[in-house]
Design a protein around this motif. Structure first.
Motif, mmCIF file in Angstrom:
data_model
loop_
_atom_site.group_PDB
_atom_site.id
_atom_site.type_symbol
_atom_site.label_atom_id
_atom_site.label_comp_id
_atom_site.label_asym_id
_atom_site.label_seq_id
_atom_site.Cartn_x
_atom_site.Cartn_y
_atom_site.Cartn_z
ATOM 1 N N ARG A 205 -5.926 -45.106 -43.223
ATOM 2 C CA ARG A 205 -7.247 -44.487 -43.252
ATOM 3 C C ARG A 205 -7.193 -43.194 -42.449
ATOM 4 O O ARG A 205 -6.687 -43.173 -41.327
ATOM 5 N N ARG B 54 -11.315 -41.608 -45.251
ATOM 6 C CA ARG B 54 -10.859 -41.956 -46.590
ATOM 7 C C ARG B 54 -9.530 -42.665 -46.514
ATOM 8 O O ARG B 54 -8.747 -42.450 -45.594
ATOM 9 N N GLN B 55 -9.293 -43.488 -47.513
ATOM 10 C CA GLN B 55 -8.044 -44.239 -47.562
ATOM 11 C C GLN B 55 -7.565 -44.320 -48.995
ATOM 12 O O GLN B 55 -8.257 -44.844 -49.876
#
Length: 123
Positions: free
Chosen positions: A45, A38-39
């Motif tokens: 990230r 996820r970022q």
């Protein structure tokens, strides 16, 4: 070539749940590992979880242990990420990624990436 398509993102209240899916297609293959990353805006990230082809090896980031669950359906080439008890600080674009061989926590080890799906958590 391999294509990955994520789905299932959306808006959820804090404490709620979402299930993301990642469908792999393209050339015939097996024995791959899938990871979820996820970022968030302005951040790097980060690793969330990863699973081996057999499902015998699973890694979770400490921040999601006990709340997130990764699973697989090899027949359909789909990987799932069940996210429970979502926190206000967890909104991000969630990506699935594929690599041949075992699962890694380092995103640089992955060969193919999906386009990402947005997860928004309201407080």
């Amino acid at each position: 070539q391999v294509q990955l398509v994520e789905s299932g993102g959306g808006l959820v209240q804090a404490g709620g749940s979402l299930r993301l899916s990642c469908a792999a297609s393209g050339r015939t293959f097996s024995n791959y590992a899938m990871g979820w990353f996820r970022q968030a805006p302005g951040k790097e990230r980060e690793f969330v979880t990863a699973i081996s082809w057999s499902g015998g090896i699973i890694y979770y980031a400490d921040s999601v242990k006990g709340r997130f669950t990764i699973s697989r359906d090899n027949a359909k080439n789909i990987r799932y990420l069940q996210m429970n008890s979502l926190k206000p600080e967890e909104p991000a674009v969630y990506y699935c990624a594929l690599r041949f061989g075992g699962p890694w926590k380092n995103p640089e080890g992955y060969d193919y990436w999906g386009q990402g799906t947005q997860v928004t958590v309201s407080s």
